[in-house]
Design a protein around this motif. Structure first.
Motif, PDB file in Angstrom:
ATOM      1  N   PHE A  71       0.826  -1.203   0.000  1.00 24.73           N
ATOM      2  CA  PHE A  71       0.000   0.000   0.000  1.00 24.73           C
ATOM      3  C   PHE A  71       0.865   1.261   0.000  1.00 24.73           C
ATOM      4  O   PHE A  71       0.756   2.110  -0.874  1.00 24.73           O
ATOM      5  CB  PHE A  71      -0.916  -0.048   1.233  1.00 24.73           C
ATOM      6  N   MET A  72       1.759   1.359   1.002  1.00 28.24           N
ATOM      7  CA  MET A  72       2.596   2.556   1.126  1.00 28.24           C
ATOM      8  C   MET A  72       3.579   2.663  -0.037  1.00 28.24           C
ATOM      9  O   MET A  72       3.806   3.748  -0.559  1.00 28.24           O
ATOM     10  CB  MET A  72       3.345   2.556   2.468  1.00 28.24           C
ATOM     11  N   GLY A  73       4.148   1.534  -0.447  1.00 26.30           N
ATOM     12  CA  GLY A  73       5.077   1.557  -1.577  1.00 26.30           C
ATOM     13  C   GLY A  73       4.415   2.054  -2.841  1.00 26.30           C
ATOM     14  O   GLY A  73       4.998   2.828  -3.600  1.00 26.30           O
ATOM     15  N   SER A  74       3.187   1.628  -3.069  1.00 23.73           N
ATOM     16  CA  SER A  74       2.454   2.063  -4.265  1.00 23.73           C
ATOM     17  C   SER A  74       2.203   3.562  -4.240  1.00 23.73           C
ATOM     18  O   SER A  74       2.399   4.253  -5.240  1.00 23.73           O
ATOM     19  CB  SER A  74       1.120   1.324  -4.369  1.00 23.73           C
ATOM     20  N   VAL A  75       1.768   4.065  -3.104  1.00 23.69           N
ATOM     21  CA  VAL A  75       1.484   5.506  -2.982  1.00 23.69           C
ATOM     22  C   VAL A  75       2.775   6.317  -3.110  1.00 23.69           C
ATOM     23  O   VAL A  75       2.861   7.267  -3.889  1.00 23.69           O
ATOM     24  CB  VAL A  75       0.767   5.814  -1.650  1.00 23.69           C
ATOM     25  N   ILE A  76       3.787   5.915  -2.366  1.00 24.44           N
ATOM     26  CA  ILE A  76       5.062   6.649  -2.370  1.00 24.44           C
ATOM     27  C   ILE A  76       5.684   6.647  -3.762  1.00 24.44           C
ATOM     28  O   ILE A  76       6.059   7.701  -4.279  1.00 24.44           O
ATOM     29  CB  ILE A  76       6.030   6.041  -1.327  1.00 24.44           C
ATOM     30  N   ASN A  77       5.805   5.481  -4.371  1.00 20.55           N
ATOM     31  CA  ASN A  77       6.435   5.402  -5.693  1.00 20.55           C
ATOM     32  C   ASN A  77       5.652   6.164  -6.755  1.00 20.55           C
ATOM     33  O   ASN A  77       6.245   6.796  -7.634  1.00 20.55           O
ATOM     34  CB  ASN A  77       6.630   3.951  -6.107  1.00 20.55           C
ATOM     35  N   THR A  78       4.328   6.118  -6.682  1.00 17.85           N
ATOM     36  CA  THR A  78       3.510   6.848  -7.654  1.00 17.85           C
ATOM     37  C   THR A  78       3.786   8.343  -7.579  1.00 17.85           C
ATOM     38  O   THR A  78       4.025   8.995  -8.600  1.00 17.85           O
ATOM     39  CB  THR A  78       2.004   6.569  -7.418  1.00 17.85           C
ATOM     40  N   PHE A  79       3.780   8.897  -6.363  1.00 17.70           N
ATOM     41  CA  PHE A  79       4.000  10.334  -6.214  1.00 17.70           C
ATOM     42  C   PHE A  79       5.444  10.725  -6.530  1.00 17.70           C
ATOM     43  O   PHE A  79       5.681  11.713  -7.232  1.00 17.70           O
ATOM     44  CB  PHE A  79       3.603  10.796  -4.804  1.00 17.70           C
ATOM     45  N   LEU A  80       6.418   9.959  -6.035  1.00 20.10           N
ATOM     46  CA  LEU A  80       7.830  10.296  -6.309  1.00 20.10           C
ATOM     47  C   LEU A  80       8.125  10.234  -7.798  1.00 20.10           C
ATOM     48  O   LEU A  80       8.795  11.119  -8.337  1.00 20.10           O
ATOM     49  CB  LEU A  80       8.762   9.374  -5.536  1.00 20.10           C
ATOM     50  N   ASP A  81       7.638   9.201  -8.471  1.00 12.04           N
ATOM     51  CA  ASP A  81       7.881   9.068  -9.908  1.00 12.04           C
ATOM     52  C   ASP A  81       7.190  10.175 -10.699  1.00 12.04           C
ATOM     53  O   ASP A  81       7.773  10.754 -11.613  1.00 12.04           O
ATOM     54  CB  ASP A  81       7.410   7.708 -10.420  1.00 12.04           C
ATOM     55  N   ALA A  82       5.953  10.476 -10.363  1.00 14.60           N
ATOM     56  CA  ALA A  82       5.194  11.479 -11.113  1.00 14.60           C
ATOM     57  C   ALA A  82       5.825  12.862 -11.024  1.00 14.60           C
ATOM     58  O   ALA A  82       5.816  13.620 -11.991  1.00 14.60           O
ATOM     59  CB  ALA A  82       3.757  11.541 -10.602  1.00 14.60           C
ATOM     60  N   TYR A  83       6.394  13.185  -9.860  1.00 13.39           N
ATOM     61  CA  TYR A  83       6.968  14.521  -9.664  1.00 13.39           C
ATOM     62  C   TYR A  83       8.493  14.530  -9.715  1.00 13.39           C
ATOM     63  O   TYR A  83       9.104  15.566  -9.460  1.00 13.39           O
ATOM     64  CB  TYR A  83       6.494  15.099  -8.324  1.00 13.39           C
ATOM     65  N   GLN A  84       9.104  13.370 -10.012  1.00 18.19           N
ATOM     66  CA  GLN A  84      10.561  13.271 -10.049  1.00 18.19           C
ATOM     67  C   GLN A  84      11.171  13.852  -8.768  1.00 18.19           C
ATOM     68  O   GLN A  84      12.110  14.649  -8.789  1.00 18.19           O
ATOM     69  CB  GLN A  84      11.135  13.975 -11.283  1.00 18.19           C
ATOM     70  N   ALA A  85      10.603  13.424  -7.631  1.00 21.11           N
ATOM     71  CA  ALA A  85      11.041  13.908  -6.322  1.00 21.11           C
ATOM     72  C   ALA A  85      11.873  12.846  -5.621  1.00 21.11           C
ATOM     73  O   ALA A  85      11.836  11.673  -5.985  1.00 21.11           O
ATOM     74  CB  ALA A  85       9.831  14.278  -5.467  1.00 21.11           C
ATOM     75  N   GLU A  86      12.626  13.277  -4.618  1.00 20.18           N
ATOM     76  CA  GLU A  86      13.480  12.371  -3.867  1.00 20.18           C
ATOM     77  C   GLU A  86      12.892  11.994  -2.517  1.00 20.18           C
ATOM     78  O   GLU A  86      13.234  10.961  -1.957  1.00 20.18           O
ATOM     79  CB  GLU A  86      14.863  13.005  -3.631  1.00 20.18           C
ATOM     80  N   GLU A  87      12.032  12.855  -1.952  1.00 20.20           N
ATOM     81  CA  GLU A  87      11.503  12.613  -0.626  1.00 20.20           C
ATOM     82  C   GLU A  87      10.013  12.921  -0.596  1.00 20.20           C
ATOM     83  O   GLU A  87       9.521  13.731  -1.366  1.00 20.20           O
ATOM     84  CB  GLU A  87      12.209  13.507   0.411  1.00 20.20           C
ATOM     85  N   ILE A  88       9.317  12.256   0.361  1.00 19.04           N
ATOM     86  CA  ILE A  88       7.896  12.511   0.524  1.00 19.04           C
ATOM     87  C   ILE A  88       7.540  12.413   2.006  1.00 19.04           C
ATOM     88  O   ILE A  88       8.071  11.556   2.725  1.00 19.04           O
ATOM     89  CB  ILE A  88       7.053  11.532  -0.316  1.00 19.04           C
ATOM     90  N   LEU A  89       6.687  13.294   2.448  1.00 22.26           N
ATOM     91  CA  LEU A  89       6.135  13.251   3.785  1.00 22.26           C
ATOM     92  C   LEU A  89       4.626  13.097   3.633  1.00 22.26           C
ATOM     93  O   LEU A  89       3.977  13.946   3.029  1.00 22.26           O
ATOM     94  CB  LEU A  89       6.449  14.529   4.572  1.00 22.26           C
ATOM     95  N   ILE A  90       4.109  11.997   4.147  1.00 24.12           N
ATOM     96  CA  ILE A  90       2.679  11.736   4.080  1.00 24.12           C
ATOM     97  C   ILE A  90       2.082  11.931   5.467  1.00 24.12           C
ATOM     98  O   ILE A  90       2.585  11.363   6.438  1.00 24.12           O
ATOM     99  CB  ILE A  90       2.389  10.317   3.559  1.00 24.12           C
ATOM    100  N   THR A  91       1.025  12.718   5.534  1.00 23.20           N
ATOM    101  CA  THR A  91       0.304  12.916   6.774  1.00 23.20           C
ATOM    102  C   THR A  91      -1.180  12.626   6.536  1.00 23.20           C
ATOM    103  O   THR A  91      -1.633  12.595   5.404  1.00 23.20           O
ATOM    104  CB  THR A  91       0.481  14.349   7.316  1.00 23.20           C
ATOM    105  N   VAL A  92      -1.888  12.407   7.641  1.00 20.94           N
ATOM    106  CA  VAL A  92      -3.332  12.196   7.594  1.00 20.94           C
ATOM    107  C   VAL A  92      -3.969  13.192   8.548  1.00 20.94           C
ATOM    108  O   VAL A  92      -3.649  13.199   9.745  1.00 20.94           O
ATOM    109  CB  VAL A  92      -3.711  10.752   7.985  1.00 20.94           C
ATOM    110  N   GLU A  93      -4.810  14.048   8.004  1.00 22.52           N
ATOM    111  CA  GLU A  93      -5.470  15.079   8.815  1.00 22.52           C
ATOM    112  C   GLU A  93      -4.421  15.886   9.593  1.00 22.52           C
ATOM    113  O   GLU A  93      -4.633  16.266  10.736  1.00 22.52           O
ATOM    114  CB  GLU A  93      -6.503  14.462   9.756  1.00 22.52           C
ATOM    115  N   GLY A  94      -3.248  16.097   8.980  1.00 16.38           N
ATOM    116  CA  GLY A  94      -2.191  16.905   9.568  1.00 16.38           C
ATOM    117  C   GLY A  94      -1.238  16.171  10.504  1.00 16.38           C
ATOM    118  O   GLY A  94      -0.269  16.744  10.974  1.00 16.38           O
ATOM    119  N   SER A  95      -1.478  14.874  10.777  1.00 12.50           N
ATOM    120  CA  SER A  95      -0.613  14.111  11.673  1.00 12.50           C
ATOM    121  C   SER A  95       0.139  13.043  10.908  1.00 12.50           C
ATOM    122  O   SER A  95      -0.391  12.457   9.980  1.00 12.50           O
ATOM    123  CB  SER A  95      -1.447  13.420  12.758  1.00 12.50           C
ATOM    124  N   THR A  96       1.385  12.771  11.342  1.00 16.16           N
ATOM    125  CA  THR A  96       2.177  11.714  10.715  1.00 16.16           C
ATOM    126  C   THR A  96       1.690  10.360  11.142  1.00 16.16           C
ATOM    127  O   THR A  96       1.075  10.205  12.170  1.00 16.16           O
ATOM    128  CB  THR A  96       3.671  11.849  11.053  1.00 16.16           C
TER     129      THR A  96
END
Length: 87
Positions: free
Chosen positions: A62-87
């Motif tokens: 689940f997390m790998g799919s979300v992380i890789n999708t966003f990193l690949d789409a934006y050619q980014a190196e890092e991502i911080l995912i929060t839910v309702e403002g909390s990690t």
């Protein structure tokens, strides 16, 4: 997709069965820090519900799919995912 944005990527992940229907992006930011592109994505509570409903290996996929999708789409190196403002 015609336009790459956080909402479109989320909808694609829903269509692929990774995220549950009702998952929404509350906020999305791109920052450049130390010559690295960092994404900050804040999801609604549905994201946490989906994650907590999975076992350990399911969480990893689940997390790998979300992380890789966003990193690949934006050619980014890092991502911080929060839910309702909390990690």
């Amino acid at each position: 997709i015609s336009t790459i944005d956080a909402e479109n990527l989320t909808e694609l992940l829903i269509e692929q069965g990774i995220l549950q229907e009702g998952t929404k992006v509350r906020s999305f930011n791109i920052q450049n820090q130390d010559d690295k592109k960092m994404l900050q994505v804040d999801f609604n509570e549905k994201f946490r519900e989906s994650l907590l409903s999975l076992g350990t290996s399911g969480e990893r996929i689940f997390m790998g799919s979300v992380i890789n999708t966003f990193l690949d789409a934006y050619q980014a190196e890092e991502i911080l995912i929060t839910v309702e403002g909390s990690t």
